[in-house]
Write a protein that holds these residues in place. Structure first.
Motif, PDB file in Angstrom:
ATOM      1  N   ALA A  35     -65.092 -41.433  -5.739  1.00 54.98           N
ATOM      2  CA  ALA A  35     -66.391 -42.141  -5.324  1.00 54.98           C
ATOM      3  C   ALA A  35     -66.137 -42.914  -4.328  1.00 54.98           C
ATOM      4  O   ALA A  35     -67.110 -42.902  -3.648  1.00 54.98           O
ATOM      5  N   VAL A  36     -65.117 -43.414  -4.123  1.00 55.29           N
ATOM      6  CA  VAL A  36     -64.965 -44.185  -2.987  1.00 55.29           C
ATOM      7  C   VAL A  36     -64.735 -43.786  -2.061  1.00 55.29           C
ATOM      8  O   VAL A  36     -64.675 -44.422  -0.490  1.00 55.29           O
ATOM      9  N   ALA A  37     -64.142 -42.420  -1.680  1.00 58.90           N
ATOM     10  CA  ALA A  37     -64.242 -41.712  -0.773  1.00 58.90           C
ATOM     11  C   ALA A  37     -65.637 -40.857   0.030  1.00 58.90           C
ATOM     12  O   ALA A  37     -65.553 -40.179   0.939  1.00 58.90           O
ATOM     13  N   GLY A  38     -66.565 -41.072  -0.904  1.00 60.00           N
ATOM     14  CA  GLY A  38     -67.784 -40.783  -0.107  1.00 60.00           C
ATOM     15  C   GLY A  38     -68.104 -39.550  -0.883  1.00 60.00           C
ATOM     16  O   GLY A  38     -69.166 -38.233  -0.523  1.00 60.00           O
ATOM     17  N   VAL A  39     -67.557 -39.050  -2.185  1.00 59.79           N
ATOM     18  CA  VAL A  39     -67.906 -37.478  -2.269  1.00 59.79           C
ATOM     19  C   VAL A  39     -68.777 -37.507  -2.989  1.00 59.79           C
ATOM     20  O   VAL A  39     -68.723 -37.998  -4.257  1.00 59.79           O
ATOM     21  N   ASP A  40     -69.728 -36.623  -2.724  1.00 63.35           N
ATOM     22  CA  ASP A  40     -71.065 -36.473  -3.534  1.00 63.35           C
ATOM     23  C   ASP A  40     -70.104 -34.896  -4.542  1.00 63.35           C
ATOM     24  O   ASP A  40     -69.841 -34.402  -4.879  1.00 63.35           O
ATOM     25  N   GLN A  41     -70.819 -36.184  -6.311  1.00 63.50           N
ATOM     26  CA  GLN A  41     -70.057 -35.863  -7.739  1.00 63.50           C
ATOM     27  C   GLN A  41     -71.469 -35.423  -7.969  1.00 63.50           C
ATOM     28  O   GLN A  41     -71.106 -35.583  -9.651  1.00 63.50           O
ATOM     29  N   ALA A  42     -72.173 -35.409  -8.003  1.00 63.64           N
ATOM     30  CA  ALA A  42     -73.725 -35.028  -8.689  1.00 63.64           C
ATOM     31  C   ALA A  42     -73.929 -33.802  -9.291  1.00 63.64           C
ATOM     32  O   ALA A  42     -73.149 -33.501  -9.229  1.00 63.64           O
ATOM     33  N   PRO A  43     -74.306 -33.763 -10.276  1.00 60.09           N
ATOM     34  CA  PRO A  43     -74.399 -32.470 -10.891  1.00 60.09           C
ATOM     35  C   PRO A  43     -74.907 -31.339 -10.583  1.00 60.09           C
ATOM     36  O   PRO A  43     -76.027 -31.483  -9.622  1.00 60.09           O
ATOM     37  N   GLY A  44     -74.473 -30.250 -10.137  1.00 60.04           N
ATOM     38  CA  GLY A  44     -75.145 -28.958  -9.327  1.00 60.04           C
ATOM     39  C   GLY A  44     -74.682 -29.439  -7.055  1.00 60.04           C
ATOM     40  O   GLY A  44     -74.773 -29.014  -6.599  1.00 60.04           O
ATOM     41  N   ALA A  45     -73.854 -30.171  -7.680  1.00 64.86           N
ATOM     42  CA  ALA A  45     -73.379 -30.591  -6.180  1.00 64.86           C
ATOM     43  C   ALA A  45     -72.269 -29.334  -5.547  1.00 64.86           C
ATOM     44  O   ALA A  45     -71.841 -29.258  -6.037  1.00 64.86           O
ATOM     45  N   SER A  46     -72.987 -29.721  -4.110  1.00 67.43           N
ATOM     46  CA  SER A  46     -72.019 -28.314  -3.507  1.00 67.43           C
ATOM     47  C   SER A  46     -70.636 -28.892  -2.166  1.00 67.43           C
ATOM     48  O   SER A  46     -70.595 -28.439  -1.557  1.00 67.43           O
ATOM     49  N   ASP A  47     -70.774 -30.453  -2.520  1.00 68.35           N
ATOM     50  CA  ASP A  47     -69.610 -30.373  -1.425  1.00 68.35           C
ATOM     51  C   ASP A  47     -68.343 -30.109  -1.537  1.00 68.35           C
ATOM     52  O   ASP A  47     -67.795 -29.823  -2.689  1.00 68.35           O
ATOM     53  N   PRO A  48     -68.094 -29.530  -0.571  1.00 67.86           N
ATOM     54  CA  PRO A  48     -66.102 -29.006  -0.362  1.00 67.86           C
ATOM     55  C   PRO A  48     -64.947 -29.434  -0.852  1.00 67.86           C
ATOM     56  O   PRO A  48     -64.216 -28.759  -1.224  1.00 67.86           O
ATOM     57  N   ASN A  49     -65.227 -31.090  -0.633  1.00 69.47           N
ATOM     58  CA  ASN A  49     -64.501 -31.858  -1.466  1.00 69.47           C
ATOM     59  C   ASN A  49     -64.231 -32.330  -2.967  1.00 69.47           C
ATOM     60  O   ASN A  49     -63.319 -33.392  -3.688  1.00 69.47           O
ATOM     61  N   GLN A  50     -65.631 -31.406  -3.369  1.00 70.79           N
ATOM     62  CA  GLN A  50     -65.405 -32.316  -4.801  1.00 70.79           C
ATOM     63  C   GLN A  50     -64.452 -32.170  -6.287  1.00 70.79           C
ATOM     64  O   GLN A  50     -63.758 -32.804  -6.508  1.00 70.79           O
ATOM     65  N   THR A  51     -63.416 -31.042  -5.804  1.00 67.27           N
ATOM     66  CA  THR A  51     -62.144 -30.681  -5.803  1.00 67.27           C
ATOM     67  C   THR A  51     -61.180 -31.168  -5.704  1.00 67.27           C
ATOM     68  O   THR A  51     -60.322 -31.054  -6.369  1.00 67.27           O
ATOM     69  N   THR A  52     -61.091 -31.528  -4.884  1.00 63.07           N
ATOM     70  CA  THR A  52     -60.148 -31.574  -3.515  1.00 63.07           C
ATOM     71  C   THR A  52     -59.089 -32.451  -4.397  1.00 63.07           C
ATOM     72  O   THR A  52     -58.016 -32.712  -4.472  1.00 63.07           O
ATOM     73  N   GLY A  53     -59.213 -33.666  -4.701  1.00 61.40           N
ATOM     74  CA  GLY A  53     -58.730 -35.301  -5.140  1.00 61.40           C
ATOM     75  C   GLY A  53     -58.483 -34.527  -6.795  1.00 61.40           C
ATOM     76  O   GLY A  53     -56.704 -34.870  -7.086  1.00 61.40           O
ATOM     77  N   TYR A  54     -58.342 -33.773  -7.495  1.00 66.53           N
ATOM     78  CA  TYR A  54     -58.274 -33.705  -8.849  1.00 66.53           C
ATOM     79  C   TYR A  54     -57.300 -32.498  -8.183  1.00 66.53           C
ATOM     80  O   TYR A  54     -55.948 -32.623  -9.421  1.00 66.53           O
ATOM     81  N   HIS A  55     -57.483 -31.731  -7.196  1.00 67.57           N
ATOM     82  CA  HIS A  55     -56.399 -31.170  -7.090  1.00 67.57           C
ATOM     83  C   HIS A  55     -54.967 -31.622  -6.682  1.00 67.57           C
ATOM     84  O   HIS A  55     -53.925 -31.146  -7.036  1.00 67.57           O
ATOM     85  N   PHE A  56     -55.392 -32.945  -5.330  1.00 61.91           N
ATOM     86  CA  PHE A  56     -54.014 -32.998  -5.089  1.00 61.91           C
ATOM     87  C   PHE A  56     -53.605 -33.815  -6.022  1.00 61.91           C
ATOM     88  O   PHE A  56     -52.443 -33.861  -5.699  1.00 61.91           O
ATOM     89  N   ALA A  57     -54.336 -34.433  -7.529  1.00 56.06           N
ATOM     90  CA  ALA A  57     -53.632 -35.160  -7.710  1.00 56.06           C
ATOM     91  C   ALA A  57     -52.284 -34.505  -9.115  1.00 56.06           C
ATOM     92  O   ALA A  57     -51.728 -34.930  -9.664  1.00 56.06           O
ATOM     93  N   ASN A  58     -53.272 -33.160  -9.261  1.00 54.63           N
ATOM     94  CA  ASN A  58     -52.393 -32.346 -10.018  1.00 54.63           C
ATOM     95  C   ASN A  58     -51.084 -31.985  -9.089  1.00 54.63           C
ATOM     96  O   ASN A  58     -49.748 -31.874 -10.039  1.00 54.63           O
ATOM     97  N   LEU A  59     -51.255 -31.886  -8.221  1.00 54.53           N
ATOM     98  CA  LEU A  59     -50.241 -30.988  -7.413  1.00 54.53           C
ATOM     99  C   LEU A  59     -49.136 -32.589  -7.355  1.00 54.53           C
ATOM    100  O   LEU A  59     -47.807 -32.318  -7.189  1.00 54.53           O
ATOM    101  N   LEU A  60     -49.522 -33.522  -6.940  1.00 56.00           N
ATOM    102  CA  LEU A  60     -48.188 -34.723  -7.257  1.00 56.00           C
ATOM    103  C   LEU A  60     -48.115 -35.307  -8.981  1.00 56.00           C
ATOM    104  O   LEU A  60     -46.398 -35.157  -8.408  1.00 56.00           O
ATOM    105  N   LEU A  61     -48.411 -34.642  -9.187  1.00 51.92           N
ATOM    106  CA  LEU A  61     -47.771 -34.666 -11.370  1.00 51.92           C
ATOM    107  C   LEU A  61     -46.968 -33.819 -10.956  1.00 51.92           C
ATOM    108  O   LEU A  61     -45.753 -34.273 -11.602  1.00 51.92           O
ATOM    109  N   HIS A  62     -46.722 -32.500 -10.273  1.00 52.97           N
ATOM    110  CA  HIS A  62     -46.211 -31.838 -10.860  1.00 52.97           C
ATOM    111  C   HIS A  62     -45.166 -32.361  -9.964  1.00 52.97           C
ATOM    112  O   HIS A  62     -43.762 -31.069 -10.278  1.00 52.97           O
ATOM    113  N   LEU A  63     -44.989 -32.287  -8.695  1.00 57.41           N
ATOM    114  CA  LEU A  63     -44.266 -33.399  -7.988  1.00 57.41           C
ATOM    115  C   LEU A  63     -43.123 -33.818  -8.980  1.00 57.41           C
ATOM    116  O   LEU A  63     -41.952 -34.360  -8.584  1.00 57.41           O
TER     117      LEU A  63
END
Length: 482
Positions: A68-96
């Motif tokens: 939300a701070v980054a301005g990613v559109d998270q509305a239901p059905g939104a097609s923002d290509p960055n909608q999942t990026t933050g989650y993937h990045f966090a998972n990768l950091l946890l893995h590291l």
């Protein structure tokens, strides 16, 4: 360098879309859309991946807020290509982070006095090799790339942080610092109890570690006095939080003995599944995101059952003669026990994420075995040459593992390819055919005819898979309108 290698290996999936459980546990999870009051994200809804796992749900809420701070559109059905990026990045950091903690645990264990100076001298390279192989192994991709498996990553970080904190407490002579490390270990254990049920074995694992690397007998290990007694009592007390979720039936709809799957059939199926994980650890070809719900029948589980009996017997015997080896075996079995023993998980027969942290034991044994073999060869030749061969072998293995992980991450980027692969791996898996249909229907333009065929296949292989029926009806209705 290792962090960069891991980032590159997993990079193809950094924008991979939500899949399957992600849609309900993240995209449709209203409890992660606000951080305050904390009771909201700490009370996940029923029947999602984070049910009974409030710490994992809170971590997803933090991701949502960051988006939300980054301005990613998270509305239901939104097609923002960055909608999942933050989650993937966090998972990768946890893995590291899990890899960094694993490095610390292995390194300090190799420096334990009872292992001798020979292992202490090579603690850093051994820990580096173990961490590199563990981080880059393709078998780890499901836990990292399937976003709702954040639960597996979090509990693994907490598990390793608990053990690392305990080791640091044992190693420091300063009472104040020792107490701080005890607090770190207990806090990590408590957080793990709120992340996933795997943490239930954490307090026992700390005790087993003490027996393997600190004390010479069980009597000495079980004699708890002073701060050490308070520490172990605090660790066991954290299990009350997890037991509360279990008693309240947080996962009663999917896990338990009264869901139509007898415990002995599930146990027999797990004999096959665990042996399959071991095969994938050695040769990670044939990975799949979904193994279906149906238990194993016939004689296919017999080799796995025999293998597990042999491994279990060897682990028990090793506690009398080689406690460090026994600890590695116990680590493997105890981490798999909550999901791969007698308590049926009705929704899935097997899952590669279950071996995420247990894989560390296999990697440690493989690296230690390779070092022992190299030392014996060095006794009959050049020690420098043996070291060069060892470094080259580890480097080549890491390159091969990275390539496999990169290819697997590419598959996660394409839901159609992911579910088509799952359907091909287990043709009787109705859920895989159903999810393939959903992936086909979600394309632009929708491939409705192929989706309908996949739904019919799902019903043909398992007419009791209920989600396929209404979707097939909607597909037929839409086709008739066209």
């Amino acid at each position: 360098m290792l962090a960069v290698a891991v980032a590159v290996a997993f990079s193809p999936a950094l924008r991979a879309p939500f899949i399957y459980d992600d849609l309900e546990s993240i995209a449709g999870n209203v409890t992660i859309r606000r951080l305050w009051p904390l009771t909201v994200p700490l009370t996940p809804p029923a029947d999602v991946a984070t049910t009974g796992r409030p710490v994992a749900n809170l971590s997803l809420a933090l991701n949502y807020a960051a988006n939300a701070v980054a301005g990613v559109d998270q509305a239901p059905g939104a097609s923002d290509p960055n909608q999942t990026t933050g989650y993937h990045f966090a998972n990768l950091l946890l893995h590291l982070l899990a890899g960094a903690l694993l490095f610390g645990v292995v390194r300090r264990t190799m420096q334990a006095p009872r292992l001798g100076e020979r292992w202490r001298a090579i603690a850093d390279p051994v820990a580096t090799a173990v961490t590199a192989v563990w981080l880059l192994h393709p078998l780890q991709t499901e836990a990292v790339l399937y976003l709702t498996q954040r639960t597996e990553l979090l509990v693994s970080v907490c598990y390793l942080a608990m053990l690392y904190g305990a080791i640091r407490a044992w190693d420091t002579p300063d009472p104040a610092r020792r107490r701080r490390w005890y607090v770190v270990a207990v806090a990590a254990c408590l957080a793990g109890m709120g992340s996933k049920e795997v943490m239930i074995s954490g307090p026992l694992m700390v005790l087993l570690y003490e027996r393997a690397f600190r004390f010479d007998s069980w009597r000495e290990t079980l004699t708890l006095r002073g701060e050490r007694r308070a520490f172990h009592v605090a660790l066991w007390a954290t299990t009350l939080w997890l037991l509360w979720f279990i008693l309240m039936g947080a996962r009663a709809e999917t896990v338990g003995f009264g869901l139509g799957l007898p415990w002995y059939r599930y146990l027999y199926s797990q004999a096959w599944a665990v042996a399959h994980y071991l095969r994938l650890a050695v040769w990670p070809v044939g990975l799949t995101i979904d193994y279906g719900r149906e238990p194993i029948t016939g004689f296919i589980g017999v080799p796995g059952a025999m293998l597990l009996v042999a491994m279990g017997t060897a682990t028990m015997l090793a506690w009398r003669r080689v406690p460090p080896l026994a600890f590695a075996g116990s680590w493997f079995f105890l981490l798999l026990a909550p999901s791969s023993s007698i308590v049926p998980i009705r929704t899935e027969l097997a899952a590669e994420r279950r071996i995420y942290l247990a894989l560390a034991a296999i990697v440690v044994l493989a690296v230690v075995g390779a070092v022992t073999f190299a030392r014996r060869r060095a006794a009959y030749g050049s020690a420098a040459r043996s070291r060069m061969v060892a470094f080259a072998a580890v480097g080549a293995l890491c390159v091969a593992l990275s390539a496999g992980t990169y290819a697997r991450a590419t598959t996660y980027r394409d839901p159609e390819a992911l579910w088509r692969e799952a359907a091909a791996r287990v043709p009787t898996n109705a859920r895989a055919h159903h999810n393939l249909a959903m992936a086909l229907a979600a394309q632009d333009p929708p491939r409705l005819a192929e989706a309908e065929q996949s739904l019919r296949t799902a019903i043909r292989v398992d007419s009791g898979y209920l989600p396929a029926w209404p979707n097939l009806a909607r597909s037929e209705e839409h086709t008739s309108e066209l």
